[in-house]
Each structure stands twice: as structure tokens, then as C-alpha cells.
Design a protein around this motif. Structure first.
Motif, mmCIF file in Angstrom:
data_model
loop_
_atom_site.group_PDB
_atom_site.id
_atom_site.type_symbol
_atom_site.label_atom_id
_atom_site.label_comp_id
_atom_site.label_asym_id
_atom_site.label_seq_id
_atom_site.Cartn_x
_atom_site.Cartn_y
_atom_site.Cartn_z
ATOM 1 N N LEU A 131 1.888 2.743 -1.719
ATOM 2 C CA LEU A 131 3.002 3.019 -2.630
ATOM 3 C C LEU A 131 2.857 2.178 -3.896
ATOM 4 O O LEU A 131 3.245 2.596 -4.988
ATOM 5 N N ASN A 132 2.314 0.955 -3.714
ATOM 6 C CA ASN A 132 1.916 0.134 -4.865
ATOM 7 C C ASN A 132 0.396 0.237 -4.993
ATOM 8 O O ASN A 132 -0.323 -0.032 -4.031
ATOM 9 N N PRO A 133 -0.150 0.663 -6.100
ATOM 10 C CA PRO A 133 0.527 1.001 -7.355
ATOM 11 C C PRO A 133 0.673 2.494 -7.584
ATOM 12 O O PRO A 133 1.034 2.914 -8.679
ATOM 13 N N CYS A 134 0.397 3.319 -6.556
ATOM 14 C CA CYS A 134 0.344 4.770 -6.771
ATOM 15 C C CYS A 134 1.703 5.369 -7.135
ATOM 16 O O CYS A 134 1.785 6.297 -7.938
ATOM 17 N N SER A 135 2.776 4.846 -6.529
ATOM 18 C CA SER A 135 4.117 5.347 -6.836
ATOM 19 C C SER A 135 4.933 4.349 -7.637
ATOM 20 O O SER A 135 5.885 4.736 -8.316
ATOM 21 N N ARG A 136 4.580 3.079 -7.525
ATOM 22 C CA ARG A 136 5.284 2.026 -8.255
ATOM 23 C C ARG A 136 4.251 1.273 -9.078
ATOM 24 O O ARG A 136 3.550 0.412 -8.557
ATOM 25 N N PRO A 137 4.142 1.592 -10.346
ATOM 26 C CA PRO A 137 3.039 1.086 -11.170
ATOM 27 C C PRO A 137 2.962 -0.427 -11.226
ATOM 28 O O PRO A 137 3.980 -1.128 -11.266
ATOM 29 N N GLY A 138 1.737 -0.917 -11.211
ATOM 30 C CA GLY A 138 1.501 -2.343 -11.305
ATOM 31 C C GLY A 138 0.018 -2.642 -11.341
ATOM 32 O O GLY A 138 -0.821 -1.731 -11.251
ATOM 33 N N THR A 139 -0.290 -3.914 -11.432
ATOM 34 C CA THR A 139 -1.687 -4.345 -11.530
ATOM 35 C C THR A 139 -2.014 -5.281 -10.377
ATOM 36 O O THR A 139 -1.245 -6.205 -10.080
ATOM 37 N N SER A 140 -3.149 -5.045 -9.744
ATOM 38 C CA SER A 140 -3.565 -5.894 -8.625
ATOM 39 C C SER A 140 -4.770 -6.728 -9.021
ATOM 40 O O SER A 140 -5.548 -6.356 -9.906
ATOM 41 N N THR A 141 -4.914 -7.857 -8.355
ATOM 42 C CA THR A 141 -6.092 -8.714 -8.516
ATOM 43 C C THR A 141 -6.643 -9.002 -7.127
ATOM 44 O O THR A 141 -5.955 -8.828 -6.120
ATOM 45 N N GLY A 142 -7.870 -9.463 -7.065
ATOM 46 C CA GLY A 142 -8.482 -9.702 -5.765
ATOM 47 C C GLY A 142 -8.842 -8.385 -5.104
ATOM 48 O O GLY A 142 -9.045 -7.367 -5.770
ATOM 49 N N SER A 143 -8.884 -8.375 -3.772
ATOM 50 C CA SER A 143 -9.266 -7.147 -3.062
ATOM 51 C C SER A 143 -8.383 -6.913 -1.850
ATOM 52 O O SER A 143 -7.857 -7.847 -1.241
ATOM 53 N N LEU A 144 -8.232 -5.623 -1.497
ATOM 54 C CA LEU A 144 -7.483 -5.203 -0.315
ATOM 55 C C LEU A 144 -8.173 -3.984 0.269
ATOM 56 O O LEU A 144 -8.440 -3.005 -0.446
ATOM 57 N N THR A 145 -8.466 -4.037 1.563
ATOM 58 C CA THR A 145 -8.986 -2.870 2.264
ATOM 59 C C THR A 145 -8.132 -2.607 3.494
ATOM 60 O O THR A 145 -7.678 -3.544 4.168
ATOM 61 N N VAL A 146 -7.898 -1.329 3.768
ATOM 62 C CA VAL A 146 -7.123 -0.902 4.933
ATOM 63 C C VAL A 146 -7.912 0.200 5.639
ATOM 64 O O VAL A 146 -8.167 1.256 5.041
ATOM 65 N N GLY A 147 -8.308 -0.061 6.845
ATOM 66 C CA GLY A 147 -9.112 0.919 7.571
ATOM 67 C C GLY A 147 -10.414 1.231 6.863
ATOM 68 O O GLY A 147 -10.911 2.365 6.947
ATOM 69 N N GLY A 148 -10.967 0.246 6.171
ATOM 70 C CA GLY A 148 -12.222 0.424 5.454
ATOM 71 C C GLY A 148 -12.078 1.071 4.092
ATOM 72 O O GLY A 148 -13.072 1.247 3.384
ATOM 73 N N LEU A 149 -10.855 1.429 3.703
ATOM 74 C CA LEU A 149 -10.615 2.080 2.417
ATOM 75 C C LEU A 149 -9.815 1.165 1.494
ATOM 76 O O LEU A 149 -9.101 0.274 1.944
ATOM 77 N N THR A 150 -9.916 1.434 0.201
ATOM 78 C CA THR A 150 -9.088 0.745 -0.774
ATOM 79 C C THR A 150 -7.840 1.591 -1.016
ATOM 80 O O THR A 150 -7.964 2.731 -1.491
ATOM 81 N N PRO A 151 -6.635 1.110 -0.669
ATOM 82 C CA PRO A 151 -5.426 1.927 -0.804
ATOM 83 C C PRO A 151 -5.249 2.528 -2.191
ATOM 84 O O PRO A 151 -4.859 3.689 -2.328
ATOM 85 N N GLU A 152 -5.550 1.750 -3.218
ATOM 86 C CA GLU A 152 -5.361 2.229 -4.594
ATOM 87 C C GLU A 152 -6.214 3.463 -4.853
ATOM 88 O O GLU A 152 -5.787 4.391 -5.551
ATOM 89 N N GLU A 153 -7.410 3.510 -4.283
ATOM 90 C CA GLU A 153 -8.298 4.650 -4.488
ATOM 91 C C GLU A 153 -7.972 5.798 -3.528
ATOM 92 O O GLU A 153 -8.062 6.975 -3.898
ATOM 93 N N ALA A 154 -7.584 5.464 -2.309
ATOM 94 C CA ALA A 154 -7.272 6.504 -1.321
ATOM 95 C C ALA A 154 -5.973 7.223 -1.651
ATOM 96 O O ALA A 154 -5.801 8.401 -1.331
#
Length: 576
Positions: A55-78
């Protein structure tokens, strides 16, 4: 084993915010783990969750730093859709998740979007409805369900997609104690049997620990303050430092001078090794009896032989008799659907009783309009969205005063006082839509407090509030009650609130009044608790384990001690 969720030096800043909401997040959650995330309102818990489900940032715009993976995917890209196949989210407000007109349609919604064949869809809906205990309710409309049943349907709606991660945002906020226990038990059962990774975000720490968790993650100011096994977290000072209420039995041990050790398994009162602390507890709570509350005073509210049914032959209230004296703070408790909110609607005149009558200061209110009753009775509803009608906070809080023709200068002072009391003064010029659920709750309370009614009825005043805001609101109400004599009737599922702030509890079960006594006696009576779907206080098994009889006297002594500690802290804060 590779983590299923991994944050590395992660930060997130909403576009509309001047500062990051999350900073320096390093967190790894592994497949099959059950993790409890706690922290005060505004600490970033929900933002963290919304980063996981995209939901962040796809529905609630914002900027991320660092990295996050969920189930091997990047939420922002998925994206939200891609993450919904991995992460199933159950929101605090379950009403906001319903799509279908019936339970069956709601459970089938995701399958319909995936164009699953009807035969397979029916089989899957039947399987999931059985798993969450809702197979007999498939033809019911979501609006006809209780809070606990809605929670089960929401859970089924995310399980139907066979997700790997279950994410629960405040699952206990609107549930009665026993239903909350059932919800935690169901989450635990499904997590283990379906081999899911479970993340629970919750203010009610003790209730969330009804079933064991692998780790507790404590957040504060957008950072992770602690991450470890429950026994270690509960023995540290991190909960008190971050303003999180610890379990009552641990507070009782600390008041007795005990230093609790992780090796004694304090994560639950049922697992706690009590032997090392037994003598200290008996010595601390075996003293003088607590203050006996006064029972005199003028009767301000009387309910006589009250009966009401939404459907013929199905009474919600059956011949209810009760009274409230001027200046009292009384708790009205019972399970979801017991008739508590219906009773408040009858008192306010929104609906009319089939039988019986309601008297205010001896006057039969049958002939009074809703407006006339509203001049003397203030009602704060359970859902703030049912009350708020103005776009701006200041306008909303001043609405009742404007309707009464209060002069502008006087109304402005009253509005600002109410905003300060409820911790909303910094947001006085904000739009209501920019607030969280808990902040909206405080706006609805402020709007009623501004008119200073004779009788204040609060329907779940602290639902969704963290411990600090809970304490601020309740201490204000207590102070208002003591200094002005305002009579307060609180409908609540929070048993600690009932114990700490009221001297009398009226218990409803199946439309009948089954008890009217002290909160301590209610919560040490297994029969009453079972019938009304309440949860016995954790002080009850502690008293039994220490051989202190009767248990309700132990509870009374603890509450008297806690009130004294709180008063001393307030005096110290005032002096500072």
C-alpha cells in the motif's frame, strides 16, 4: 533458512510529511514465524505493515530508502495486486473490507477475479468457511454479523487466495474479551495448521499473548526499539519506556517488589513460575482492605422493565432494570450483541422501547425529543465515522455549540479546551480526513465534551487507542467526574479500564442484566465471565496461585494500589 520478509536499513517518508515515518529498520521474519509488533500510536507500526503489503507507496505516495523484500519480491515493484497473492491483510475496521452482499460472495470475491471455475470456487469457499467457522452463515449479509464473525469472514477472505503471510492490524480493537480470545486462538490455529507466517499489530499486549508468539518487536518514533523472545521483552524496561501497557500480573509483581526473570517464563500468567515470588505477593496484598466506594447519592438515570426487539419475537433487551447515581462512573459490559449499544440508543431516544420506561432525574423521558435529550445526555458512539459530519476538526468539535447558539467567543474557548484535553490542539486546523481512526475517535469525544452534558455515555471510549492516549482520556474523564460531578456511563470491552476507573459494573448477557456489583467481583466470577463473554483478569489466577482469598479482595487491593501510584505520578508531574 532465508527470511520471507527482510528490511535492510529501510526508511519510508510519505510525500505529504516533512520527516520520515520509518528510519533505520533492520528486521528479518522467517517462514512460519509468529511475530507481535507493538508500540504507541504514530510510532510507524501501520506504516511498516503497509510497506509489506505494498500500500506504501503504491496507494499512499512516498519515498523509501534501503531495501525491502517480501517472498523474494520487492513490494514497490510487485504492486498491491502482486503482494496480495503473498500477503493477506485483515484490517482493524473489518467493515472496510467487505465487498459481497453475503458472506459466500465476499469469500468468493478473489476467486471470481482470478476466473476460477464455479465448481472449484464453491469447493474452496466451503473449505475456507469451515476453517474459519462460518459455514452456517454463508447466506448472511455482512451487516448482520457480530464483530467476531466479521473478523472471521475477513480472515477467510484472505485465506481463500492461499497467501503465505497473514498480517493483522489491530484485530482485537472492536471485539469483546472472550471473542478476542477466540480470535487470537483462531489466528494461532490457522498459522500453525496452514504453516503461515503471522504478523499481529496490536495495542492489547496481554490479550495478544493469550497464545504464544515467537518474537515481540517493539517500535518507537519510527524505529525498532527491541526485538526478542516474549520472556526477555517482558522482563526489560522497554515497554514502560515506550508507553506500552504491560500485563496486569507483571505490574502486580513489580508493585510487590519482585524482579521478574526471563527463566521464570513470564510471557503468560499460566506459564509463570510463581514460587520465587509467592511470599512477596502475599505480603504486599495481604494488608488493609481498600476504600469502600460510597453507595448513596441522587439517582440520575433509571431504566425500568425495558424490552426492545429489532425483529418480532427476537428481543435484544428483556425486562432490563438498572440505575445510575449522579456523579458515578459506571461500566456497562457484555459480549458483542448483548444489547449494550441498543440500550444507549434507547436512552438517547434514537429508538423507542416496546415495554418499560427510562427516567432522567426522576422525569419520564418518553415525551422528550432526541434534541431535548441531547441537551442533557451526550453520546460518543463506537465508530467515529458515525458521528463526524464536518470536514475540519475545529468545525466538528464546535458543531454542538453552534447548534445551541452559544456565543462565538465562548464556543471558541470551549472548543480549544476540549481539543487540548483530547490531545488534538496541534491538529485544530487539520481536515478530519487526514486523521487516523484513533484520532477521529478523540475528535468525536472532544465534540461531546465541549457541550458539558449532565450524563455522558461513551461507547468504547478507548478502542484503538495506545496506552498513553488511553490514559490521557481516562484521566481527564476521571478528573472531570471528580471535579464537576459529571455522571459517566461507559460501554467497554476493556476490562482493565473497568477495573481501574469504575467502582461499579453492570453486566448484560443475552439481553438481560445478570450482575451489578464491583468490577473486581465480576472479573473473579467464572460463571458471570463465561455467560457474558468476558475475560477473567489475570490477577485472578495469580491470587489463586498465591493462596489469597477471596480473589476479588486481592484485585481490589491491587487497583487501590495502582490508583495511588497513578495519583502520586500525577502530583509529581504537576509539581515538575
Amino acid at each position: 533458512m532465508e527470511p520471507i520478509i527482510e528490511f535492510r536499513n529501510y526508511g519510508f517518508q510519505y510525500t505529504a510529511q516533512a520527516e520520515p515515518t520509518l528510519s533505520d529498520i533492520d528486521l528479518r521474519i522467517f517462514p512460519g514465524e509468529k511475530v507481535l509488533i507493538v508500540g504507541p500510536s504514530g510510532c510507524g507500526k501501520s506504516t511498516l505493515a503497509h510497506c509489506i503489503n505494498a500500500l506504501n507507496p503504491c496507494s499512499r505516495p512516498g519515498t523509501s530508502t534501503g531495501s525491502l523484500t517480501v517472498g523474494g519480491l520487492t513490494p514497490e515493484e510487485a504492486g498491491v495486486f502482486g503482494m496480495s497473492k503473498i500477503v493477506g491483510t485483515v484490517l482493524q475496521d473489518t467493515d472496510g473490507q467487505f465487498i459481497g452482499l453475503t458472506v459466500a460472495e465476499d469469500l468468493a470475491f478473489a476467486l471470481e477475479n482470478d476466473m476460477v471455475r464455479q465448481e472449484e470456487m464453491h469447493a474452496r469457499v466451503d473449505e475456507i468457511s469451515g476453517l474459519v467457522g462460518m459455514r452456517d452463515f454463508l447466506r448472511r449479509a455482512p451487516g448482520e454479523l457480530s464483530g467476531g464473525q466479521k473478523q472471521r469472514v475477513s480472515m477467510g477472505g484472505v485465506l481463500v487466495d492461499d497467501v503465505k503471510i497473514l498480517l493483522f492490524d489491530e484485530p482485537l480493537a472492536n471485539l469483546d474479551p472472550a471473542t478476542g480470545k477466540d480470535a487470537i486462538a483462531l489466528i494461532d490455529e490457522i498459522g500453525r495448521e496452514q504453516d503461515k507466517t503471522v504478523i499481529i499489530i496490536e495495542h492489547r499486549l496481554e490479550d495478544a499473548l493469550y497464545r504464544s508468539v515467537d518474537r515481540i518487536v517493539v517500535m518507537g518514533d519510527g524505529r525498532i526499539r527491541a526485538d526478542g523472545p516474549p520472556d526477555e521483552i517482558l522482563c526489560s524496561d522497554v515497554l514502560s519506556r515506550e508507553g506500552i501497557r504491560e500485563p496486569l500480573y507483571l505490574t502486580a509483581l513489580k508493585y510487590a517488589g519482585c524482579r521478574v526473570r526471563p527463566e521464570d517464563h513470564p510471557a503468560s500468567v499460566t506459564t509463570l513460575e510463581i514460587a520465587p515470588y509467592k511470599d512477596a505477593i502475599a505480603g504486599r496484598y495481604g494488608g488493609a482492605d481498600p476504600r469502600v466506594p460510597e453507595t448513596g447519592g441522587e439517582e440520575i438515570l433509571r431504566v425500568e422493565d425495558l424490552t426492545y426487539a429489532y425483529r418480532p419475537g427476537e428481543p435484544v433487551l428483556k425486562h432490563v432494570d438498572l440505575s445510575v447515581r449522579r456523579g458515578e462512573m459506571v461500566a456497562l459490559v457484555g459480549k458483542n450483541g448483548a444489547g449494550k449499544s441498543t440500550l444507549s440508543s434507547l436512552i438517547c431516544g434514537f429508538i423507542k422501547p416496546a415495554e418499560g420506561r427510562i427516567l432522567l432525574s426522576g422525569e419520564d423521558m418518553a415525551g422528550l425529543t432526541v434534541k431535548e435529550r441531547g441537551e442533557r445526555i451526550g453520546l460518543v458512539m463506537q465508530s467515529p465515522n458515525q458521528m463526524i459530519s464536518k470536514p475540519m476538526i475545529r468545525e466538528e468539535v464546535g458543531l454542538g455549540l453552534a447548534a445551541r447558539g452559544v456565543p462565538e467567543e465562548e464556543a471558541s474557548r470551549a472548543v480549544e479546551d476540549a481539543l487540548r484535553i483530547c490531545g488534538l490542539y496541534p491538529f485544530r486546523n487539520w481536515p478530519v480526513g487526514a486523521l487516523s481512526f484513533g484520532q477521529k475517535k478523540r475528535v468525536s469525544i472532544a465534540s461531546i465534551l465541549a457541550i458539558r452534558p449532565d450524563l455522558l455515555i461513551l461507547d468504547e471510549p478507548t478502542a484503538g487507542q495506545d496506552y498513553r492516549h488511553y490514559t490521557e482520556i481516562m484521566e481527564f474523564l476521571k478528573d472531570l467526574n471528580e471535579k464537576t460531578g459529571l455522571t459517566i456511563l461507559m460501554i467497554t470491552h476493556d476490562m482493565h479500564l473497568m477495573l481501574e476507573y469504575t467502582d461499579r459494573a453492570i453486566v448484560l448477557a443475552d439481553g438481560e442484566c445478570i450482575a451489578d456489583t464491583t468490577p473486581a467481583r465480576v472479573l473473579t466470577d467464572p460463571e458471570v465471565c463465561a455467560k457474558a463473554c468476558l475475560k477473567e483478569t489475570s490477577l485472578y489466577p495469580l491470587a489463586l496461585a498465591c493462596g489469597i482469598e477471596p480473589p476479588d479482595l486481592f484485585v481490589e487491593r491491587f487497583i487501590a494500589l495502582e490508583r495511588g501510584v497513578r495519583a502520586a505520578q500525577a502530583d509529581k508531574g504537576g509539581a515538575a
